[in-house]
Design a protein around this motif. Structure first.
Motif, PDB file in Angstrom:
ATOM      1  N   TYR A 808       0.849  -1.187   0.000  1.00 57.04           N
ATOM      2  CA  TYR A 808       0.000   0.000   0.000  1.00 57.04           C
ATOM      3  C   TYR A 808       0.886   1.240   0.000  1.00 57.04           C
ATOM      4  N   TYR A 809       0.684   2.091  -0.992  1.00 59.13           N
ATOM      5  CA  TYR A 809       1.535   3.271  -1.141  1.00 59.13           C
ATOM      6  C   TYR A 809       0.989   4.408  -0.276  1.00 59.13           C
ATOM      7  N   ASN A 810       1.639   4.608   0.871  1.00 60.67           N
ATOM      8  CA  ASN A 810       1.273   5.719   1.745  1.00 60.67           C
ATOM      9  C   ASN A 810       1.926   7.004   1.264  1.00 60.67           C
ATOM     10  N   VAL A 811       1.309   8.118   1.635  1.00 56.35           N
ATOM     11  CA  VAL A 811       1.755   9.440   1.190  1.00 56.35           C
ATOM     12  C   VAL A 811       2.239  10.226   2.401  1.00 56.35           C
ATOM     13  N   ILE A 812       3.399  10.834   2.298  1.00 55.65           N
ATOM     14  CA  ILE A 812       3.953  11.623   3.383  1.00 55.65           C
ATOM     15  C   ILE A 812       3.728  13.113   3.179  1.00 55.65           C
ATOM     16  N   SER A 813       3.660  13.594   1.945  1.00 57.16           N
ATOM     17  CA  SER A 813       3.437  15.014   1.683  1.00 57.16           C
ATOM     18  C   SER A 813       2.967  15.186   0.240  1.00 57.16           C
ATOM     19  N   TYR A 814       2.672  16.439  -0.121  1.00 58.39           N
ATOM     20  CA  TYR A 814       2.192  16.752  -1.466  1.00 58.39           C
ATOM     21  C   TYR A 814       2.966  17.942  -2.010  1.00 58.39           C
ATOM     22  N   THR A 815       3.161  17.937  -3.332  1.00 53.92           N
ATOM     23  CA  THR A 815       3.818  19.040  -4.027  1.00 53.92           C
ATOM     24  C   THR A 815       2.829  19.657  -5.003  1.00 53.92           C
TER      25      THR A 815
END
Length: 844
Positions: A808-815
């Motif tokens: 499962y690809y977790n997300v740490i931040s967004y650009t």
């Protein structure tokens, strides 16, 4: 003369009576007192039965030592909640004998069950965790922090690359960490989990772990969220371990002299997560290198004095030459874009820390101890990078009948970003402290006085340059064929963000506390009342603080399986350098401490399910916050506003069910509910609209505008629900083979564009879900007959870990990336995919 003669006669008789007893030099008796789970017990009374006035009290590591005449002696070990124990020892002149004792908890027969105190004690504001569990939890960042993330009440963590965590809506910087009674610190400049490396605590050297999620006592320092209190082992014999995996290696050794007066505990670790980072979203040449070494020396010359010297050296080096990156935005129900990035340049960061402490503990009586300590922390940090990123945002063909399914159709945006940094920080923290513990009947009085010197030297040079079809770029306003002079202001190349500042900060802090714990009982209930007061003064902003704290616990005498308690108090957090500096590089000299009032109501309940004993714990809490320094989170970097510009609140509920489904294999399930918000003072923003009333991102083509006062907003840590499950099992008839499952789920966090108004942080990201599974085989058993090189080891383990089992690809931040129409797309920055790790461990 007759009086003098009588005095001399009495003196002669007294001395003569003492000669048979002390004619020879005395001997020493010392050791460690533990419970039936192997956990050290403090405040255990150890007395010589023949002369009860001769005795000692165990320290927080369960250690004791006393001097006795050379003869046979009977020692009595007693502690509240445990059965007293008598041990006969033959004291030898001039020698020290080791007498380790295990106390059995008192048990009381209740209907259908027997409740023992080894699983239940009065709630003292900290939860005692089994340090042996550290090596069993499969996780990317294994260690004490991994145990806290999995089993701590109200603990949230969304980054497996980092050892940091937040508790009940607090930030990463609101957590206190103590090692051997000394507060420890972490580097200031770390931006991402990839750079973080090793945490301070060496897991193989740990003896006990205590954790509080809030409402902690006055003896602990000034933070608003949690306390992690770790004690290292005090060796009573030579022992050690060595382990290695695909991510690094560690070793530790502990030993003592034959007379038990001197002991040494040392450890070293190495970690290189290049194998893991190469599987991540950004491809390139990763060269991380994290090392540390630490040692703890203890010396006890007699039963009254104990000296300890501790040192830690850590060096984390992170080198990256990025090459390419790719991310997909959207879903099949809307539209899908692909972001492709090509990099040029490199990054090199280094974080070097030194920590040292010296402590002298004086056992001034059987019931009193005073400790004097000195600590020093030095951090030398640098960030140097020049990264140029050229990106393409393209539409993707989603026609399932097309031969070009998944191929690029057209480019919606082409742009670039140049990020330059030369940041250097030098921080020193010195602290001197005196603290005491005194047992006065049913009271335990604690006090402390400390003086801290903080020095920070910061050199910050960093800028961004953006080149995009949406941003306003410096360019000549000219028609084709026209000529613009080079001196024209329109030709200036302006950075989107530019910082070039230097700061030197010196600050002194004085703190003091006094605390009393009173245990008393009436006819039907047993009570514990702990109350205290902390005071502090800082020279930087001339701030004086006074914070009272109180905890009250009760246990019905007829229901030894139930405990009820509540805690309340004021918890202030004086600012460190990070909170003082604004995003623009300014230093706010008028900043005040962040403040909170906390109220906690909780209960512990023991029950049997079949033949197995389980513990159910739960807490309700409310925190009112004021003088907050608002912040944004970018990966693990906390970017503070530098001003006391917000008020807030946090309320929620935490519950945890734990027990041994199989003997010796503890499992648990915990859930957390949280709601935390803040209101920025005097904040507002302008919202533009077109003639149809539709919102516009800028004033261009706007027909009217409104000023918006957003009011209460979710804090960056507003994670509404979290679940943690840790489960252990073994193969039937093959207890050497075990399985360990560590599952985490948490609802999305709010996010927005860093640097934009916080009122625009209205989006919620992706839920965090991760399952790590480990399989272990104990191929060497203690006391088993072996020959060859394996005969020198006490135990051996081989483990295979499947990390992020479901990929499962977790997300740490967004650009944020914008297209030609001015639409902003938030592209996710992913964490680790599925990985495998192989570990081997030897104990000797």
């Amino acid at each position: 003369m007759r009086k003098i003669g009588r005095f001399l006669l009495l003196l002669t008789v007294a001395f003569g009576c003492g000669v048979p007893l002390f004619a020879q030099s005395p001997g020493w008796v010392g050791g460690k007192v533990t419970d039936t789970l192997g956990r050290p017990l403090d405040l255990v009374n150890v007395v010589w039965k023949a002369r009860p006035q001769v005795g000692a009290t165990t320290d927080e590591n369960g250690s004791y030592q006393l001097s006795l005449p050379a003869r046979e002696a009977v020692l009595v070990f007693s502690c509240l909640g445990y059965e007293p124990k008598e041990v006969t020892v033959q004291v030898v002149s001039g020698r020290k004998q080791v007498v380790d004792v295990c106390l059995t908890p008192k048990a009381r027969q209740l209907p259908r069950m027997v409740v023992s105190d080894e699983k239940y004690v009065f709630n003292s504001g900290v939860e005692h965790m089994d340090s042996k569990m550290i090596t069993h939890i499969p996780a990317m960042s294994a260690g004490v922090e991994g145990l806290i993330k999995s089993s701590g009440l109200g603990v949230h963590a969304n980054n497996e690359l980092s050892s940091q965590y937040n508790v009940r809506g607090g930030s990463y910087d609101e957590n206190l960490v103590y090692v051997n009674g000394m507060e420890v610190f972490r580097p200031f400049l770390i931006r991402s989990g990839q750079q973080e490396g090793l945490s301070f605590i060496h897991p193989d050297m740990v003896s006990s772990v205590r954790f509080s999620s809030g409402g902690f006592d006055a003896m602990y320092g000034d933070k608003m969220a949690s306390v992690l209190d770790v004690s290292y082992k005090e060796p009573s014999r030579n022992a050690g371990s060595f382990s290695a995996s695909l991510l690094g290696a560690s070793a530790h050794w502990g030993g003592t002299t034959s007379d038990q007066k001197f002991s040494c505990l040392a450890g070293a670790r190495y970690q290189s997560n290049a194998y893991m980072l190469k599987q991540m979203q950004t491809k390139g040449n990763y060269r991380p290198n994290f090392t540390d070494a630490q040692a703890l020396l203890r010396y006890r010359p007699n039963e009254r004095w104990k000296f300890s010297l501790f040192g830690n050296y850590a060096r984390n080096v992170y080198r990256l030459t990025p090459e390419t990156g790719e991310a997909t935005i959207g879903n099949i129900l809307t539209t899908i874009q692909r972001l492709t990035i090509y990099y040029d340049g490199q990054e090199e960061d280094a974080y070097q820390t030194l920590f040292g402490s010296f402590a002298a503990a004086w056992q001034c009586s059987r019931f009193s101890e005073i400790t004097f300590s000195l600590t020093a922390f030095h951090s030398l940090e640098k960030e140097t990078f020049d990264i140029n990123a050229e990106y393409w945002l393209s539409d993707i063909n989603m026609d399932f009948g097309s031969d070009q399914l998944g191929e690029t159709l057209s480019s919606r945006s082409v742009g670039g970003e140049l990020h330059h940094g030369r940041n250097f920080l030098n921080a020193d923290i010195f602290n001197g402290e005196a603290k005491g513990t005194h047992r006065l009947g049913t009271h335990v009085l604690r006090w402390g006085l400390s003086c801290r010197r903080e020095f920070t030297d910061d050199r910050l040079q960093e800028w961004y340059m953006y080149d995009s079809s949406f941003y306003s770029l410096p360019h000549p306003y000219t028609a084709p064929g026209d000529s613009v002079p080079f001196s024209d202001s329109s030709r200036l190349l302006l950075a989107s963000s530019y910082l070039n500042v230097s700061h030197t900060l010196a600050n002194n802090r004085l703190t003091a506390y006094v605390q009393d714990s009173w245990e008393f009982g009436l006819e039907r209930f047993r009570y514990t009342l702990t109350y205290g007061l902390r005071a502090s003064y800082a020279t930087f902003n001339q701030e004086r603080l006074l914070t009272p704290r109180l905890r009250f616990a009760m246990r019905p005498m007829e229901r030894r399986d139930l405990s009820l308690y509540f805690a309340t108090g004021w918890y202030y957090q004086p600012p460190l350098y990070k909170e003082m500096r604004t995003p623009g590089g300014l230093l706010n000299g008028d900043i005040r401490s962040q403040k909170s009032y906390q109220l906690i109501v909780g209960a512990d309940y023991l029950f049997h399910w079949g033949e197995r004993l389980f513990k159910l714990s739960g807490e309700l809490y409310y925190k009112y916050l004021w003088d907050l320094v608002s912040y944004e989170v970018d990966n693990v970097r906390t970017i503070y506003s530098g001003y006391n510009d917000a008020v807030g609140f946090a309320w929620g509920a935490d519950a945890k069910l734990s027990g041994e489904l199989l003997p010796g294999l503890e499992s648990w399930l915990s859930v957390s509910l949280l709601n935390t918000k803040e209101d920025l003072l005097n904040d507002s923003y302008v919202q533009y609209y077109d003639s149809l009333g539709q919102k516009l991102p800028s004033a261009e083509n706007a027909s009217h505008a409104d000023t918006v006062h957003p009011g209460w907003l979710p804090r960056p840590t507003d994670q509404r629900f979290a679940l943690h499950l840790f489960f252990q099992d073994e193969i039937p008839n093959h207890p050497r083979f075990k399985a360990h499952v560590n599952l985490m789920y948490a609802t999305p966090l709010p996010y927005g564009i860093v640097g934009k108004p916080k009122a625009l942080y209205t989006r919620r990201g992706k839920a965090y879900f991760r399952t790590d599974v480990g399989f272990s085989w104990k191929f060497l058993e203690e006391n088993a007959s072996r020959t060859g090189w394996l005969s020198g080891f006490k135990a051996g383990y081989v483990s295979l870990e499947l990390l992020n089992m479901f990929n499962y690809y977790n997300v740490i931040s967004y650009t944020a990336v914008s297209d030609i129409d001015g639409n902003a797309y938030m592209t996710p920055n992913y964490l680790t995919p599925r990985l495998y790790n192989l570990k081997i461990r030897f104990e000797f």
